[in-house]
Design a protein around this motif. Structure first.
Motif, PDB file in Angstrom:
ATOM      1  N   HIS A  22      -4.022 117.339 -41.278  1.00 61.67           N
ATOM      2  CA  HIS A  22      -5.049 117.499 -40.250  1.00 61.67           C
ATOM      3  C   HIS A  22      -4.810 116.531 -39.098  1.00 61.67           C
ATOM      4  N   VAL A  76     -11.555 123.254 -45.695  1.00 56.89           N
ATOM      5  CA  VAL A  76     -12.838 123.816 -45.262  1.00 56.89           C
ATOM      6  C   VAL A  76     -13.759 122.710 -44.758  1.00 56.89           C
ATOM      7  N   TYR A  77     -13.802 121.602 -45.476  1.00 52.40           N
ATOM      8  CA  TYR A  77     -14.661 120.485 -45.067  1.00 52.40           C
ATOM      9  C   TYR A  77     -14.282 119.994 -43.670  1.00 52.40           C
ATOM     10  N   ARG A  79     -12.988 121.563 -41.382  1.00 58.85           N
ATOM     11  CA  ARG A  79     -13.270 122.574 -40.358  1.00 58.85           C
ATOM     12  C   ARG A  79     -14.629 122.339 -39.709  1.00 58.85           C
ATOM     13  N   PHE A  80     -15.549 121.719 -40.453  1.00 58.19           N
ATOM     14  CA  PHE A  80     -16.920 121.559 -39.966  1.00 58.19           C
ATOM     15  C   PHE A  80     -17.359 120.108 -39.794  1.00 58.19           C
ATOM     16  N   TRP A  81     -16.723 119.195 -40.510  1.00 56.82           N
ATOM     17  CA  TRP A  81     -17.154 117.794 -40.460  1.00 56.82           C
ATOM     18  C   TRP A  81     -15.960 116.874 -40.277  1.00 56.82           C
ATOM     19  N   ARG A  82     -16.265 115.672 -39.842  1.00 55.56           N
ATOM     20  CA  ARG A  82     -15.249 114.639 -39.719  1.00 55.56           C
ATOM     21  C   ARG A  82     -15.440 113.617 -40.828  1.00 55.56           C
TER      22      ARG A  82
END
Length: 208
Positions: A22, A76-77, A79-82
């Motif tokens: 990432h 997936v995590y 994708r929405f959170w840092r």
């Protein structure tokens, strides 16, 4: 119990592989590739050198499923959170701690010399990180900087060897030794402790 601890270790390395991917702006396939590479590289190299066949992960569907699930969940995590800034260092230290002592145990089971036990423990623990960093283009890898990394792994492998020689049961030896590796690595991170460079060196030397 030991298998559960090993699953914890490879799960941490799987998450660290995705986090590194990432950070390097790789796509989800790259994230899963690094999840598997970081998780199984060390054990694969160890088993090949110890002539242990078949390779441990080729007949452990639970292990492969856990890596795939943890890697996918981390993707997936993200994708929405840092995640917190030092999350990669944290999960990497957890993976290093568990996988190192499992590697030392495998070496003891193969009846190698005490020094070889420590070498195999360190090798099992650090190989996944090296492969992960190289694939991400992060050079030099963490192992070759002044970080307290392989040194912490060597301390843990040595502790496991001593506890095993003293007659401690495998679960106790693994837990205590893994905790030592984790504590040393995280203490170095948060206290900013690094290994000294060779006197007069102008470029980063190996910091194993």
């Amino acid at each position: 119990m030991l298998h559960v601890l090993y699953l914890v270790g490879v799960s941490a390395f799987a998450a660290s592989g995705v986090l590194a991917a990432h950070r390097a702006n790789m796509d989800p396939f790259g994230g899963l590739t690094l999840a598997f590479a970081a998780s199984i590289s060390g054990g694969t190299l160890r088993d090949l050198m110890l002539d242990r066949h078949p390779l441990y992960w080729t007949h452990d569907w639970v292990l492969l499923t856990v890596i795939a699930c943890v890697g996918s969940a981390t993707i997936v995590y993200l994708r929405f959170w840092r995640l917190p800034e030092r999350s990669l260092l944290l999960v990497d230290a957890l993976g290093l701690s568990v996988v190192t002592v499992i590697g030392a145990q495998a070496a003891i089971d193969s009846d190698v010399t005490p020094l070889a036990v420590i070498i195999f423990g360190v090798m099992t623990g650090v190989t996944g990180e090296v492969v992960r960093d190289v694939l991400c283009g992060e050079l030099p890898p963490l192992l070759l900087r002044e970080e307290v990394y392989a040194t912490a792994a060597a301390a843990g492998a040595g502790a496991y060897l001593a506890l095993d020689a003293a007659g401690a049961d495998a679960t106790t030896a693994t837990t205590v030794s893994a905790a030592l590796v984790f504590a040393l690595r995280m203490a170095a991170v948060y206290l900013g402790v690094q290994l000294p460079r060779p006197h007069g060196s102008r470029t980063p030397g190996p910091g194993a």
